[in-house]
Design a protein around this motif. Structure first.
Motif, PDB file in Angstrom:
ATOM      1  N   THR A 206       0.828  -1.202   0.000  1.00 45.58           N
ATOM      2  CA  THR A 206       0.000   0.000   0.000  1.00 45.58           C
ATOM      3  C   THR A 206       0.865   1.256   0.000  1.00 45.58           C
TER       4      THR A 206
ATOM      5  N   SER B 125       0.691   5.384   0.786  1.00 42.87           N
ATOM      6  CA  SER B 125      -0.112   6.431   1.427  1.00 42.87           C
ATOM      7  C   SER B 125      -0.061   7.717   0.603  1.00 42.87           C
ATOM      8  N   GLY B 126      -1.059   8.547   0.796  1.00 51.20           N
ATOM      9  CA  GLY B 126      -1.077   9.858   0.164  1.00 51.20           C
ATOM     10  C   GLY B 126      -1.542   9.882  -1.281  1.00 51.20           C
TER      11      GLY B 126
END
Length: 81
Positions: A35, A37-38
């Motif tokens: 995954t 982020s952002g």
């Protein structure tokens, strides 16, 4: 980043046919199954769709439903909602 989503199906996995929905808002940004982020999914920027049967989930977890061997899938319709 790529965006991965888990389908929400109607019916059980032993049925021969069913409906699977992949809501845009539930897509998860990933790079090589990790995954990221952002990142935000931009549905107006979709250029293609890829289906993959993978032994990996997110961040190193294994798909508990995966098994080795041949499989087939028949897609009757793809639509955006």
């Amino acid at each position: 980043a790529l965006f991965r989503g888990r389908g929400e199906g109607e019916g059980d996995k032993d049925e021969k046919s069913g409906t699977v929905k992949l809501p845009f808002e539930k897509q998860v940004p990933t790079i090589f199954a990790k995954t990221v982020s952002g990142q935000t999914f931009q549905k107006d920027n979709v250029l293609g769709l890829q289906l993959a049967y993978s032994k990996f989930e997110y961040d190193g977890d294994l798909n508990p439903n995966f098994s080795l061997g041949d499989f087939s899938i028949q897609i009757l319709e793809v639509s955006a909602f």
